[in-house]
Motif scaffolding. Sequence first.
Motif, short mmCIF file in Angstrom:
data_model
loop_
_atom_site.label_atom_id
_atom_site.label_comp_id
_atom_site.label_asym_id
_atom_site.label_seq_id
_atom_site.Cartn_x
_atom_site.Cartn_y
_atom_site.Cartn_z
N ASP A 51 0.81 -1.23 0.00
CA ASP A 51 0.00 0.00 0.00
C ASP A 51 0.84 1.27 0.00
OD1 ASP A 51 -2.17 -1.61 0.07
OD2 ASP A 51 -2.46 -1.47 2.24
N THR A 52 2.15 1.13 0.13
CA THR A 52 3.00 2.33 0.18
C THR A 52 4.12 2.23 -0.84
OG1 THR A 52 2.58 2.44 2.56
CG2 THR A 52 4.38 3.77 1.70
N SER A 53 4.21 3.24 -1.70
CA SER A 53 5.23 3.20 -2.74
C SER A 53 5.96 4.53 -2.86
CB SER A 53 4.60 2.91 -4.11
OG SER A 53 3.94 1.66 -4.12
N ILE A 54 7.16 4.44 -3.40
CA ILE A 54 7.89 5.64 -3.82
C ILE A 54 8.02 5.56 -5.34
CG2 ILE A 54 10.08 6.87 -3.77
CD1 ILE A 54 10.55 5.76 -0.98
N LEU A 55 7.66 6.66 -6.01
CA LEU A 55 7.82 6.74 -7.46
C LEU A 55 9.11 7.52 -7.74
CD1 LEU A 55 6.72 6.45 -10.37
CD2 LEU A 55 5.56 8.64 -10.02
N LEU A 56 10.06 6.85 -8.36
CA LEU A 56 11.28 7.53 -8.79
C LEU A 56 10.99 8.10 -10.18
CD1 LEU A 56 13.68 4.65 -7.71
CD2 LEU A 56 13.17 6.74 -6.43
N ALA A 57 11.02 9.42 -10.27
CA ALA A 57 10.51 10.08 -11.48
C ALA A 57 11.54 11.06 -12.04
CB ALA A 57 9.22 10.81 -11.14
N PRO A 58 11.49 11.29 -13.34
CA PRO A 58 12.39 12.31 -13.89
C PRO A 58 11.97 13.68 -13.38
CG PRO A 58 10.90 11.47 -15.58
CD PRO A 58 10.66 10.66 -14.36
N PRO A 59 12.90 14.54 -13.00
CA PRO A 59 12.53 15.84 -12.45
C PRO A 59 12.03 16.77 -13.54
CG PRO A 59 14.91 15.70 -12.68
CD PRO A 59 14.36 14.36 -13.08
N ALA A 60 11.15 17.67 -13.17
CA ALA A 60 10.72 18.73 -14.08
C ALA A 60 10.20 18.20 -15.41
CB ALA A 60 11.87 19.71 -14.33
N ALA A 61 9.49 17.05 -15.36
CA ALA A 61 9.00 16.45 -16.60
C ALA A 61 7.75 17.15 -17.12
CB ALA A 61 8.70 14.97 -16.37
N ASP A 62 7.10 17.92 -16.26
CA ASP A 62 5.92 18.68 -16.68
C ASP A 62 6.33 19.68 -17.76
OD1 ASP A 62 3.89 20.69 -16.83
OD2 ASP A 62 3.16 20.02 -14.87
N PRO A 63 5.65 19.65 -18.92
CA PRO A 63 6.04 20.56 -20.01
C PRO A 63 5.89 22.04 -19.63
CG PRO A 63 4.02 19.36 -20.56
CD PRO A 63 4.55 18.75 -19.30
N GLY A 64 5.15 22.31 -18.55
CA GLY A 64 5.00 23.70 -18.11
C GLY A 64 6.20 24.25 -17.37
N VAL A 65 7.16 23.38 -17.07
CA VAL A 65 8.37 23.84 -16.38
C VAL A 65 9.29 24.51 -17.39
CG1 VAL A 65 10.41 23.06 -15.11
CG2 VAL A 65 8.20 22.01 -14.65
N THR A 66 9.71 25.71 -17.11
CA THR A 66 10.56 26.42 -18.06
C THR A 66 12.00 25.92 -17.99
OG1 THR A 66 11.25 28.15 -16.52
CG2 THR A 66 9.19 28.52 -17.71
N GLU A 67 12.79 26.31 -18.98
CA GLU A 67 14.19 25.90 -19.04
C GLU A 67 14.95 26.38 -17.80
OE1 GLU A 67 16.62 23.54 -20.15
OE2 GLU A 67 14.77 23.62 -21.32
N ASP A 68 14.67 27.62 -17.38
CA ASP A 68 15.33 28.17 -16.18
C ASP A 68 14.95 27.38 -14.93
OD1 ASP A 68 16.75 30.07 -17.43
OD2 ASP A 68 15.47 31.78 -16.85
N GLU A 69 13.67 27.07 -14.83
CA GLU A 69 13.20 26.31 -13.67
C GLU A 69 13.83 24.92 -13.64
OE1 GLU A 69 8.79 28.39 -13.20
OE2 GLU A 69 9.05 26.66 -14.48
N ARG A 70 13.92 24.33 -14.83
CA ARG A 70 14.52 22.98 -14.91
C ARG A 70 15.98 23.04 -14.45
NH1 ARG A 70 12.75 21.76 -19.64
NH2 ARG A 70 10.98 20.59 -18.80
N ARG A 71 16.68 24.08 -14.88
CA ARG A 71 18.08 24.21 -14.49
C ARG A 71 18.19 24.38 -12.98
NH1 ARG A 71 19.81 27.38 -18.32
NH2 ARG A 71 19.20 29.28 -17.27
N THR A 72 17.32 25.20 -12.41
CA THR A 72 17.34 25.41 -10.96
C THR A 72 17.10 24.10 -10.22
OG1 THR A 72 16.59 27.69 -11.21
CG2 THR A 72 16.26 26.67 -9.06
N ILE A 73 16.13 23.34 -10.69
CA ILE A 73 15.81 22.07 -10.01
C ILE A 73 16.99 21.10 -10.10
CG2 ILE A 73 14.37 19.99 -10.18
CD1 ILE A 73 12.03 21.90 -10.97
N THR A 74 17.59 20.97 -11.27
CA THR A 74 18.71 20.01 -11.38
C THR A 74 19.89 20.48 -10.55
OG1 THR A 74 19.39 21.05 -13.45
CG2 THR A 74 18.11 19.04 -13.63
N GLU A 75 20.08 21.81 -10.45
CA GLU A 75 21.17 22.30 -9.62
C GLU A 75 20.89 22.07 -8.13
OE1 GLU A 75 22.92 25.69 -12.67
OE2 GLU A 75 22.18 26.32 -10.71
#
Lengths: 136, 172
Positions: A51-75
């Motif tokens: 009943d309990t899971s962790i989803l390992l997901a690619p960061p900032a995969a939402d197309p609404g995330v801008t290039e700058d935001e994606r860079r901030t998240i990966t940093e």
Amino acid sequence: MDITIHTSSLPHDDPDASLAFYRDVLGFEVRSDVGQGRMRWITVGPAGQPDTSILLAPPAADPGVTEDERRTITEMMAKGTYGWILLATPDLDATFEKVQAGDTEVVQEPIEQPYGIRDCAFRDPAGNLVRIQELR
Amino acid sequence: MCQPEWRRARVQAQRLADLARLRRVRDRIDREYAQPLNVEALARDVNMSAGHLSRQFRAAYGESPYSYLMTRRIERATALLRRGDLSVTEVCFAVGCASLGTFTTRFTELVGMPPGAFRRQAAEAADQADAAGTTGGAGLSVTVEGMPACVAKQVTRPVRNREVPAAAQPLA
């Protein structure tokens, strides 16, 4: 209402490295693994607790995330200030030894905290903080 | 032929690798704060000069590695002083500080009172809590009961550049 906490997610930057950590080091079972390349969504969780899971997901995969935001998240992931999770185990010392033996980056040895708990901490391969506290 | 986007990708990959290196330094401080760490040794282990490490660390985390180390030590010192069974000098050495003077100065800056006063206040609060049959701790200006421990740790951690204002310091 009958609501359970079913899945929470952590970002990965190298799906195979994260999979190896959660499956081989923490001993979680793999419940699903979809996508390919860096775009992989991997569901893991402790055996016997479907009943309990962790989803390992690619960061900032939402197309609404801008290039700058994606860079901030990966940093932030790289510098270790982005994702974190709190796990628990009845035998903290045995768990610590096992995880440490898996060539994992240790952030904190098991220690008694002033707020009445005992815990330790690691980094997962994506830079997420994995804190483990003792159940008692 | 070097495509501009390849170059950008390479630069960004290098930046992420550099940040991960800084993260390892910071995690090492968190783990080994009680050891006689110094910035030269930390830098050597990640193949940087001390000056370069300090500048890069400050750019990434907002404070120098030395400052981060001292904050971590003071944080742990407040926990040990609250226990009440160790003297200020014992706590100073237990958290890796070699100089009682530096320890006291930094402690006072971050916590708002010298370690001896903090220890006395913690003991009084513990006595009062015992008398009242509840648990309590001195120096905690926030309630952490019921919080996940890692959050409690973050909210009670002394923060560099958010020291207690001078006016709020007790005279004693």
